[in-house]
Enzyme design. Structure first.
Site, PDB file in Angstrom:
ATOM      1  N   CYS A 275       0.807  -1.232   0.000  1.00  0.00           N
ATOM      2  CA  CYS A 275       0.000   0.000   0.000  1.00  0.00           C
ATOM      3  C   CYS A 275       0.832   1.272   0.000  1.00  0.00           C
ATOM      4  CB  CYS A 275      -0.917  -0.010   1.220  1.00  0.00           C
ATOM      5  SG  CYS A 275      -2.157  -1.301   1.118  1.00  0.00           S
TER       6      CYS A 275
HETATM    7  N1  LIG Z   1      -2.869  -6.213   1.995  1.00  0.00           N
HETATM    8  C1  LIG Z   1      -3.238  -5.091   2.601  1.00  0.00           C
HETATM    9  O1  LIG Z   1      -2.851  -4.824   3.720  1.00  0.00           O
HETATM   10  C2  LIG Z   1      -4.192  -4.120   1.932  1.00  0.00           C
HETATM   11  C3  LIG Z   1      -4.776  -3.133   2.731  1.00  0.00           C
HETATM   12  C4  LIG Z   1      -5.647  -2.243   2.161  1.00  0.00           C
HETATM   13  C5  LIG Z   1      -5.906  -2.320   0.790  1.00  0.00           C
HETATM   14  N2  LIG Z   1      -5.312  -3.269   0.025  1.00  0.00           N
HETATM   15  C6  LIG Z   1      -5.645  -3.307  -1.401  1.00  0.00           C
HETATM   16  O2  LIG Z   1      -6.538  -4.392  -1.630  1.00  0.00           O
HETATM   17  C7  LIG Z   1      -6.295  -4.977  -2.910  1.00  0.00           C
HETATM   18  C8  LIG Z   1      -5.976  -6.453  -2.755  1.00  0.00           C
HETATM   19  O3  LIG Z   1      -4.802  -6.578  -1.995  1.00  0.00           O
HETATM   20  P1  LIG Z   1      -4.367  -7.926  -1.299  1.00  0.00           P
HETATM   21  O4  LIG Z   1      -3.298  -7.559  -0.339  1.00  0.00           O
HETATM   22  O5  LIG Z   1      -5.545  -8.683  -0.802  1.00  0.00           O
HETATM   23  O6  LIG Z   1      -3.719  -8.695  -2.545  1.00  0.00           O
HETATM   24  P2  LIG Z   1      -3.338 -10.243  -2.637  1.00  0.00           P
HETATM   25  O7  LIG Z   1      -2.292 -10.357  -3.689  1.00  0.00           O
HETATM   26  O8  LIG Z   1      -3.084 -10.790  -1.270  1.00  0.00           O
HETATM   27  O9  LIG Z   1      -4.683 -10.913  -3.142  1.00  0.00           O
HETATM   28  C9  LIG Z   1      -5.214 -10.698  -4.402  1.00  0.00           C
HETATM   29  C10 LIG Z   1      -5.838 -11.999  -4.893  1.00  0.00           C
HETATM   30  O10 LIG Z   1      -6.474 -11.740  -6.131  1.00  0.00           O
HETATM   31  C11 LIG Z   1      -6.259 -12.846  -6.975  1.00  0.00           C
HETATM   32  N3  LIG Z   1      -6.483 -12.407  -8.347  1.00  0.00           N
HETATM   33  C12 LIG Z   1      -5.639 -11.749  -9.179  1.00  0.00           C
HETATM   34  N4  LIG Z   1      -6.273 -11.467 -10.330  1.00  0.00           N
HETATM   35  C13 LIG Z   1      -7.529 -11.957 -10.226  1.00  0.00           C
HETATM   36  C14 LIG Z   1      -8.662 -11.979 -11.071  1.00  0.00           C
HETATM   37  N5  LIG Z   1      -8.621 -11.404 -12.264  1.00  0.00           N
HETATM   38  N6  LIG Z   1      -9.778 -12.591 -10.644  1.00  0.00           N
HETATM   39  C15 LIG Z   1      -9.812 -13.172  -9.430  1.00  0.00           C
HETATM   40  N7  LIG Z   1      -8.780 -13.176  -8.562  1.00  0.00           N
HETATM   41  C16 LIG Z   1      -7.663 -12.566  -8.962  1.00  0.00           C
HETATM   42  C17 LIG Z   1      -4.839 -13.296  -6.653  1.00  0.00           C
HETATM   43  O11 LIG Z   1      -4.635 -14.642  -7.029  1.00  0.00           O
HETATM   44  C18 LIG Z   1      -4.815 -13.101  -5.140  1.00  0.00           C
HETATM   45  O12 LIG Z   1      -5.228 -14.251  -4.441  1.00  0.00           O
HETATM   46  C19 LIG Z   1      -5.164  -4.151  -3.536  1.00  0.00           C
HETATM   47  O13 LIG Z   1      -5.718  -3.121  -4.297  1.00  0.00           O
HETATM   48  C20 LIG Z   1      -4.478  -3.559  -2.312  1.00  0.00           C
HETATM   49  O14 LIG Z   1      -3.811  -2.356  -2.631  1.00  0.00           O
HETATM   50  C21 LIG Z   1      -4.467  -4.186   0.575  1.00  0.00           C
END
Ligand SMILES: NC(=O)c1ccc[n+]([C@@H]2O[C@H](COP(=O)([O-])OP(=O)(O)OC[C@H]3O[C@@H](n4cnc5c(N)ncnc54)[C@H](O)[C@@H]3O)[C@@H](O)[C@H]2O)c1
Length: 435
Positions: A275
């Protein structure tokens, strides 16, 4: 609101709405679990078949979701996962939680949101609520997602409902988790906001509606930019204090006694995670198109990017003081996850620190209870227990201050420690070199 809003609201209220989560990562899995705990049937969809299989086996790969919580939800049919998007035909609501990284050029990489929306558009049907949660630039929901869904011929706010709700989860935070972090939600139309808020109210403690998707998108970018810039400021303070021989940690702790108008941020080896180092560049990319340079963001990005170099210089200087060259020295890195007590290596400054140390000829090893192996410059490296190497290392560098580390034992064993996190607060020793 048209004829589709009413029945959807009823299904949400009675918790019979079929909930879908696209992207089962650090954000999607905990969110899905909260809705399942609230009584909904939740279907997770992920392109990774192995993640879907793990969820269906009740095995969690996200630290904040214990398998003991996930497994009964899977066994009672409240949670299931699949890699087959055709299941979208059966779903009433869809939360999109896919990655939003940066391209090498620091431009937003919209390919994941694009791919997810294409699949949703393929199986789109009237009466659906779609909520984008991935962090992104202001305008994504109405300029990028909405046109893809409107191609169906359905009207937003009448036949389908579209919102943005920023995800604010803080992995590893014992006090604030998905259920008790207030949830900001903004819809394309007032009906969208109303139904989106109603939906979250079923599972989360506090919902904060805002007037548009753009406001909701900007909220997240303000929060993360605020952190990035304050960390940049305090990192610059650390560079200044170092030059002037002032203990930056003591200075911040004393400043933090001011009961108003000050919030402590701490310096460190650089920014990490999915992030803070990334999201502000989504904003600066967008504002550049509007003719405004986001100068605070660029400056903080520059200062934060210097910190791994500063740490490596510290290590080199500390070794010089004991008449050892960095080249050929054994350097042991304590902690490589991007922050304390989590298992996430994404964008971790430890990777930069290790890369720079290696480039200057250091011989590296590392310890991290959460990261058993990593790839450094194309080579696999495996974690070792600190007690097996700390005594032989010419210098130990604390990059991530996991609470599982035994710092007293480390201080006893090590010859020299560069502490980038003030993990050795309270200890006094000639061996310690603080940031
Ligand atoms: N991790 C954090 O602490 C956090 C906090 C706030 C916001 N975010 C935001 O949330 C979003 C997700 O982050 P995350 O940390 O969960 O990511 P992550 O990589 O842990 O999870 C994303 C998941 O999406 C899947 N994926 C990718 N493309 C896909 C598709 N087309 N269809 C279905 N699944 C798909 C991946 O296989 C993965 O399992 C991002 O935008 C991130 O910036 C993350």
């Amino acid at each position: 609101m048209g004829s589709w809003g009413q029945p959807l609201e009823e299904r949400i209220r009675s918790r019979t709405a079929q909930v879908g989560i696209v992207g089962l990562g650090y954000v999607g899995l905990p969110l899905g679990v909260e809705f399942a705990k609230a009584g909904f049937s939740v279907t997770g969809i992920d392109v990774s078949e192995s993640k879907a299989a793990q969820v269906n086996a009740g095995d969690s790969y996200v630290l904040d979701v214990p398998s003991a919580v996930l497994r009964p939800l899977v066994e009672t049919g409240k949670v299931r996962a699949t890699a087959d998007f055709a299941v979208l035909r059966e779903l009433d609501t869809v939360n999109i939680c896919v990655p939003t990284p940066l391209r090498k050029t620091k431009d937003p990489d919209m390919s994941y949101i694009d791919a997810a929306c294409r699949e949703i558009a393929r199986y789109f049907h009237p009466g659906m609520l779609i909520i984008l949660e991935s962090t992104t630039y202001p305008g994504t929901t109405d300029e990028f997602v909405l046109p893809m869904l409107e191609r169906s011929g359905m009207r937003v706010g009448q036949e389908f409902f579209l919102c943005f709700s920023p995800e604010r989860v803080d992995p590893g935070n014992p006090k604030y988790q998905t259920s008790n972090i207030p949830k900001v939600v903004g819809g394309i139309t007032p009906a969208c906001t109303r139904i989106g808020s109603l939906f979250y109210e079923q599972a989360l403690q506090n919902v904060v509606p805002v007037s548009s998707t753009k406001v909701a998108e900007m909220v997240k970018l303000l929060e993360n930019t605020f952190r990035m810039i304050n960390i940049g400021l305090v990192n610059e303070m650390a560079l200044m204090c170092d030059r002037m021989g002032i203990n930056v940690w003591e200075m911040i702790d004393a400043a933090a006694t001011k009961p108003f108008g000050f919030m402590p941020f701490y310096p460190g080896p650089g920014l990490g995670g999915h992030c803070i180092p990334i999201d502000p560049f989504y904003l600066s990319w967008k504002t550049r198109q509007a003719g405004i340079e986001a100068r605070f963001i660029e400056l903080a990005g520059y200062i934060n990017g210097q910190m791994p170099h500063f740490v490596v210089d510290k290590v080199q200087n500390a070794l010089n003081d004991v008449a050892k060259p960095l080249k050929g020295s054994r350097i042991h890195v304590m902690g490589v996850a991007y922050k304390r007590d989590i298992d996430d290596l994404r964008e971790s400054p430890a990777l930069d620190v290790m890369h720079l140390l290696k480039r200057r000829g250091a011989l590296l090893s590392y310890s991290d209870p959460y990261i058993p192996q990593l790839t450094l410059d194309g080579q696999e490296v495996y974690a070792v227990a600190p007690e097996t190497v700390a005594a032989e290392a010419d210098c130990v560098v604390i990059v991530t201050d996991h609470s599982a580390f035994d710092y007293a034992a480390l201080l006893e064993q090590a010859r020299l420690i560069v502490d980038t996190r003030n993990a050795l607060k309270g200890f006094t020793s000639e061996k310690i070199v603080r940031l």
